[in-house]
Design a protein around this motif. Structure first.
Motif, PDB file in Angstrom:
ATOM      1  N   ALA A 105      28.080  -8.578  -4.897  1.00 51.02           N
ATOM      2  CA  ALA A 105      27.422  -7.347  -4.305  1.00 51.02           C
ATOM      3  C   ALA A 105      26.096  -6.732  -5.135  1.00 51.02           C
ATOM      4  O   ALA A 105      25.449  -6.391  -4.448  1.00 51.02           O
ATOM      5  CB  ALA A 105      28.410  -6.446  -4.066  1.00 51.02           C
ATOM      6  N   HIS A 106      26.593  -6.718  -6.308  1.00 51.08           N
ATOM      7  CA  HIS A 106      25.421  -6.286  -7.254  1.00 51.08           C
ATOM      8  C   HIS A 106      24.130  -7.077  -6.935  1.00 51.08           C
ATOM      9  O   HIS A 106      23.159  -6.472  -6.685  1.00 51.08           O
ATOM     10  CB  HIS A 106      25.982  -6.396  -8.679  1.00 51.08           C
ATOM     11  CG  HIS A 106      26.821  -5.177  -9.010  1.00 51.08           C
ATOM     12  ND1 HIS A 106      27.823  -5.589  -9.986  1.00 51.08           N
ATOM     13  CD2 HIS A 106      27.186  -4.102  -8.583  1.00 51.08           C
ATOM     14  CE1 HIS A 106      28.592  -4.463 -10.034  1.00 51.08           C
ATOM     15  NE2 HIS A 106      28.236  -3.772  -9.091  1.00 51.08           N
ATOM     16  N   ILE A 107      24.185  -8.410  -7.017  1.00 52.13           N
ATOM     17  CA  ILE A 107      22.971  -9.048  -7.020  1.00 52.13           C
ATOM     18  C   ILE A 107      22.395  -9.055  -5.569  1.00 52.13           C
ATOM     19  O   ILE A 107      21.150  -9.325  -5.407  1.00 52.13           O
ATOM     20  CB  ILE A 107      23.154 -10.470  -7.551  1.00 52.13           C
ATOM     21  CG1 ILE A 107      24.218 -11.267  -6.778  1.00 52.13           C
ATOM     22  CG2 ILE A 107      23.468 -10.602  -9.026  1.00 52.13           C
ATOM     23  CD1 ILE A 107      24.606 -12.833  -7.366  1.00 52.13           C
ATOM     24  N   LYS A 108      23.133  -9.168  -4.657  1.00 56.20           N
ATOM     25  CA  LYS A 108      22.604  -8.996  -3.330  1.00 56.20           C
ATOM     26  C   LYS A 108      21.849  -7.554  -3.114  1.00 56.20           C
ATOM     27  O   LYS A 108      20.724  -7.605  -2.567  1.00 56.20           O
ATOM     28  CB  LYS A 108      23.686  -9.039  -2.298  1.00 56.20           C
ATOM     29  CG  LYS A 108      24.112 -10.515  -2.067  1.00 56.20           C
ATOM     30  CD  LYS A 108      25.138 -10.662  -1.028  1.00 56.20           C
ATOM     31  CE  LYS A 108      24.527 -10.596   0.475  1.00 56.20           C
ATOM     32  NZ  LYS A 108      23.775 -11.759   0.662  1.00 56.20           N
ATOM     33  N   TYR A 109      22.316  -6.473  -3.666  1.00 56.55           N
ATOM     34  CA  TYR A 109      21.661  -5.113  -3.785  1.00 56.55           C
ATOM     35  C   TYR A 109      20.533  -5.433  -4.461  1.00 56.55           C
ATOM     36  O   TYR A 109      19.458  -4.801  -3.866  1.00 56.55           O
ATOM     37  CB  TYR A 109      22.752  -4.226  -4.270  1.00 56.55           C
ATOM     38  CG  TYR A 109      22.014  -2.681  -4.529  1.00 56.55           C
ATOM     39  CD1 TYR A 109      22.016  -1.799  -3.410  1.00 56.55           C
ATOM     40  CD2 TYR A 109      21.190  -2.554  -5.546  1.00 56.55           C
ATOM     41  CE1 TYR A 109      21.377  -0.655  -3.489  1.00 56.55           C
ATOM     42  CE2 TYR A 109      20.716  -1.304  -5.750  1.00 56.55           C
ATOM     43  CZ  TYR A 109      20.550  -0.323  -4.814  1.00 56.55           C
ATOM     44  OH  TYR A 109      20.100   0.903  -4.810  1.00 56.55           O
ATOM     45  N   LEU A 110      20.481  -5.982  -5.695  1.00 54.00           N
ATOM     46  CA  LEU A 110      19.210  -5.930  -6.180  1.00 54.00           C
ATOM     47  C   LEU A 110      18.042  -6.942  -5.668  1.00 54.00           C
ATOM     48  O   LEU A 110      16.838  -6.615  -5.747  1.00 54.00           O
ATOM     49  CB  LEU A 110      19.422  -6.850  -7.556  1.00 54.00           C
ATOM     50  CG  LEU A 110      20.477  -5.861  -8.767  1.00 54.00           C
ATOM     51  CD1 LEU A 110      20.644  -6.787  -9.777  1.00 54.00           C
ATOM     52  CD2 LEU A 110      19.545  -4.720  -9.071  1.00 54.00           C
ATOM     53  N   GLU A 111      18.482  -7.962  -5.102  1.00 54.59           N
ATOM     54  CA  GLU A 111      17.557  -8.626  -4.236  1.00 54.59           C
ATOM     55  C   GLU A 111      17.016  -7.984  -3.073  1.00 54.59           C
ATOM     56  O   GLU A 111      15.652  -8.014  -3.152  1.00 54.59           O
ATOM     57  CB  GLU A 111      18.392  -9.814  -3.787  1.00 54.59           C
ATOM     58  CG  GLU A 111      17.631 -10.779  -2.833  1.00 54.59           C
ATOM     59  CD  GLU A 111      18.349 -12.150  -2.024  1.00 54.59           C
ATOM     60  OE1 GLU A 111      18.023 -13.034  -1.798  1.00 54.59           O
ATOM     61  OE2 GLU A 111      19.344 -11.401  -1.345  1.00 54.59           O
ATOM     62  N   GLY A 133      20.839  -7.689   1.842  1.00 60.43           N
ATOM     63  CA  GLY A 133      21.227  -6.457   0.851  1.00 60.43           C
ATOM     64  C   GLY A 133      22.536  -6.198   0.578  1.00 60.43           C
ATOM     65  O   GLY A 133      23.461  -7.084   1.056  1.00 60.43           O
ATOM     66  N   SER A 134      23.107  -5.177   0.243  1.00 60.53           N
ATOM     67  CA  SER A 134      24.382  -4.821   0.040  1.00 60.53           C
ATOM     68  C   SER A 134      24.623  -3.346  -0.067  1.00 60.53           C
ATOM     69  O   SER A 134      23.898  -2.680  -0.793  1.00 60.53           O
ATOM     70  CB  SER A 134      24.883  -5.697  -1.161  1.00 60.53           C
ATOM     71  OG  SER A 134      26.385  -5.355  -1.562  1.00 60.53           O
ATOM     72  N   HIS A 135      25.861  -2.933   0.336  1.00 61.25           N
ATOM     73  CA  HIS A 135      26.079  -1.471   0.220  1.00 61.25           C
ATOM     74  C   HIS A 135      26.986  -1.435  -0.841  1.00 61.25           C
ATOM     75  O   HIS A 135      28.083  -2.028  -0.981  1.00 61.25           O
ATOM     76  CB  HIS A 135      26.731  -0.870   1.265  1.00 61.25           C
ATOM     77  CG  HIS A 135      25.870  -0.817   2.775  1.00 61.25           C
ATOM     78  ND1 HIS A 135      24.671  -0.091   2.720  1.00 61.25           N
ATOM     79  CD2 HIS A 135      25.788  -1.386   3.863  1.00 61.25           C
ATOM     80  CE1 HIS A 135      24.074  -0.129   3.971  1.00 61.25           C
ATOM     81  NE2 HIS A 135      24.655  -1.076   4.565  1.00 61.25           N
ATOM     82  N   LEU A 136      26.830  -0.680  -1.977  1.00 60.79           N
ATOM     83  CA  LEU A 136      27.712  -0.418  -3.101  1.00 60.79           C
ATOM     84  C   LEU A 136      28.020   1.152  -3.160  1.00 60.79           C
ATOM     85  O   LEU A 136      27.617   2.228  -2.572  1.00 60.79           O
ATOM     86  CB  LEU A 136      26.815  -0.618  -4.364  1.00 60.79           C
ATOM     87  CG  LEU A 136      25.979  -1.943  -4.520  1.00 60.79           C
ATOM     88  CD1 LEU A 136      25.209  -1.782  -5.706  1.00 60.79           C
ATOM     89  CD2 LEU A 136      27.106  -3.043  -4.436  1.00 60.79           C
ATOM     90  N   PRO A 137      29.365   1.258  -3.984  1.00 60.33           N
ATOM     91  CA  PRO A 137      29.694   2.669  -4.128  1.00 60.33           C
ATOM     92  C   PRO A 137      28.849   3.505  -4.941  1.00 60.33           C
ATOM     93  O   PRO A 137      27.779   2.716  -5.627  1.00 60.33           O
ATOM     94  CB  PRO A 137      30.863   2.330  -5.284  1.00 60.33           C
ATOM     95  CG  PRO A 137      31.324   0.862  -4.820  1.00 60.33           C
ATOM     96  CD  PRO A 137      30.223  -0.037  -4.250  1.00 60.33           C
ATOM     97  N   GLU A 138      28.814   4.550  -4.929  1.00 64.83           N
ATOM     98  CA  GLU A 138      27.722   5.523  -5.545  1.00 64.83           C
ATOM     99  C   GLU A 138      27.606   5.275  -7.222  1.00 64.83           C
ATOM    100  O   GLU A 138      26.328   5.304  -7.623  1.00 64.83           O
ATOM    101  CB  GLU A 138      28.092   6.849  -5.439  1.00 64.83           C
ATOM    102  CG  GLU A 138      27.178   8.068  -5.745  1.00 64.83           C
ATOM    103  CD  GLU A 138      27.305   9.163  -5.713  1.00 64.83           C
ATOM    104  OE1 GLU A 138      26.480  10.160  -5.801  1.00 64.83           O
ATOM    105  OE2 GLU A 138      28.659   9.761  -5.296  1.00 64.83           O
ATOM    106  N   SER A 139      28.590   5.059  -7.706  1.00 66.08           N
ATOM    107  CA  SER A 139      28.542   4.589  -9.382  1.00 66.08           C
ATOM    108  C   SER A 139      27.949   3.466  -9.592  1.00 66.08           C
ATOM    109  O   SER A 139      27.079   3.273 -10.408  1.00 66.08           O
ATOM    110  CB  SER A 139      29.725   4.802  -9.964  1.00 66.08           C
ATOM    111  OG  SER A 139      30.819   3.754  -9.201  1.00 66.08           O
ATOM    112  N   ASP A 140      28.167   2.480  -8.732  1.00 71.40           N
ATOM    113  CA  ASP A 140      27.480   1.082  -8.912  1.00 71.40           C
ATOM    114  C   ASP A 140      26.066   1.258  -8.384  1.00 71.40           C
ATOM    115  O   ASP A 140      25.138   0.487  -9.084  1.00 71.40           O
ATOM    116  CB  ASP A 140      28.324   0.121  -7.805  1.00 71.40           C
ATOM    117  CG  ASP A 140      29.582  -0.414  -8.386  1.00 71.40           C
ATOM    118  OD1 ASP A 140      30.005  -1.512  -8.335  1.00 71.40           O
ATOM    119  OD2 ASP A 140      30.214   0.445  -9.292  1.00 71.40           O
ATOM    120  N   THR A 141      25.670   2.016  -7.249  1.00 65.26           N
ATOM    121  CA  THR A 141      24.181   2.130  -7.043  1.00 65.26           C
ATOM    122  C   THR A 141      23.243   2.745  -8.017  1.00 65.26           C
ATOM    123  O   THR A 141      22.224   2.023  -8.448  1.00 65.26           O
ATOM    124  CB  THR A 141      24.287   2.892  -5.778  1.00 65.26           C
ATOM    125  OG1 THR A 141      25.022   2.216  -4.619  1.00 65.26           O
ATOM    126  CG2 THR A 141      22.635   3.171  -5.367  1.00 65.26           C
TER     127      THR A 141
END
Length: 294
Positions: A105-111, A133-141
Motif C-alpha cells: 500500500a505504501h509503495i502504490k501510494y508513493l508511485e 495509487g492507494s488510500h492510507l491511514p492518516e499516520s501512514d500518509t
C-alpha cells in the motif's frame, strides 16, 4: 523553503558514473542509482530484493525529449527485469527502506504521488501515466509524505530533475532581473533560473534560420521540436512563444531566437544594455567584496 539535509553518497565501484548509493541523515530510506549498462551490479545488491519505487530515465528516440517510467515493486529486482524490452531508458534509480517498513500500500501510494508530481512539473515525458495509487491511514500518509520529500531532495543529487516544476514568474516583466534578446526586429524576454534560462510567453524568434545551422544543426533541431510541441507558433513574419519555456542554458535560448548559434552570455542584456556576461562578472565581484568585509 526545504529543510537542510546532510547527504551521504557512496560510490560502490569507485566511479561516480557507476553504481552509487545515497542516504540522508536520520532518514530510513535509501536510494541506489546506476547506468543500464551496469544493471547486473545493481540487481545483485541486497537492496534490490526489497519493496520500493523506481525510475527508469532516458531519451524518447521519436521526440528527442527526456522520458521517465515510474513504477513500484514488492521486489525491485524482479520487476526491473520485466522492463528490459523498453529501450528508451539508460539510467535507473530506486528507493527502498532500510528498516523494511514499506508495504504494498505504501509503495502504490508513493508511485501515484510521484506520477502526479512528474506530470505537474512537465519536464519529462511520462512513459506510464496511470496509477491506481492507494488510500492510507492518516499516520501512514504523513510518513509517506516525508518519504516523498526525501525522494524529491535526493533525485537532483543523483542527476534527475523531473520533479522540479519549471520556474514561473509571478512578477511584472519590468522586474530588474528581466533580460531581453533582440535581433532583426524581434524581441524576447527572459531571466536566468537555477536550471537554465526561462523565456517568457509572447517572446519572439526569427522565422528564417541562418545558413550556419547546416553545419551546426542543434538550434534547428530544437526549434523544430518546439514548433511540433506548440511552444513556438508562426504569427506573420515571426515565431512566438505560446507559453513560458525553460531552456538548458542562455545560449540554447538565444540560438532558438536567432535561428542559429548565438552566445547567450552576450546576447541577453538588461534594460541598460549590459550583457549577462558582464552582469555575472559584477555579481562575482560584489560577492567577493562582501566576503572580504565580513
Amino acid at each position: 523553503m526545504k529543510e537542510t539535509a546532510t547527504v551521504k553518497i557512496f560510490l560502490a565501484e569507485g566511479d561516480p558514473a557507476s553504481v552509487r548509493t545515497a542516504e540522508i541523515s536520520n532518514w530510513t530510506g535509501k536510494a541506489l542509482a546506476g547506468p543500464r549498462s551496469q544493471l547486473d551490479l545493481l540487481l545483485k545488491r541486497d537492496e534490490a530484493g526489497k519493496p520500493g519505487i523506481y525510475f527508469l530515465t532516458g531519451i524518447n528516440p521519436e521526440t528527442g525529449k527526456q522520458r521517465v517510467y515510474i513504477g513500484e515493486a514488492e521486489v525491485v529486482r524482479s520487476r526491473i527485469k520485466n522492463h528490459l524490452d523498453r529501450d528508451f531508458w539508460k539510467t535507473i534509480i530506486f528507493f527502498v527502506s532500510k528498516d523494511e517498513n514499506l508495504t504494498k500500500a505504501h509503495i502504490k501510494y508513493l508511485e501515484g504521488k510521484l506520477i502526479e508530481m512528474t506530470r505537474e512539473a512537465d519536464r519529462f515525458e511520462l512513459e506510464n501515466t496511470n496509477s491506481s495509487g492507494s488510500h492510507l491511514p492518516e499516520s501512514d500518509t504523513a510518513d509517506m509524505n516525508v518519504f516523498l520529500a526525501k525522494v524529491d531532495q535526493l533525485l537532483p543529487v543523483l542527476g534527475q530533475d523531473f520533479l522540479k516544476p519549471i520556474t514561473m514568474f509571478t512578477v511584472s516583466p519590468k522586474n530588474s532581473d528581466m533580460l531581453t534578446c533582440k535581433i532583426k526586429g524581434v524581441k524576447a524576454t527572459g531571466s536566468s533560473t537555477k536550471n537554465g534560462f526561462l523565456v517568457l510567453k509572447d517572446s519572439q524568434a526569427v522565422l528564417n534560420e541562418r545558413l550556419s545551422v547546416k553545419k551546426y544543426p542543434y538550434p534547428s533541431i530544437l526549434r523544430s521540436q518546439l514548433i511540433s510541441e506548440g511552444v513556438l507558433t508562426q504569427k506573420s513574419d515571426k515565431l512566438v512563444f505560446t507559453k513560458d519555456y525553460e531552456f538548458s542554458s542562455p545560449s540554447a535560448a538565444a540560438s532558438v531566437i536567432h535561428g542559429g548559434h548565438a552566445s547567450g552570455l552576450r546576447e541577453w542584456k538588461d534594460v541598460n544594455g549590459v550583457s549577462l556576461k558582464e552582469l555575472e562578472k559584477k555579481d562575482m565581484t560584489d560577492n567577493a567584496m562582501d566576503s572580504n568585509e565580513e
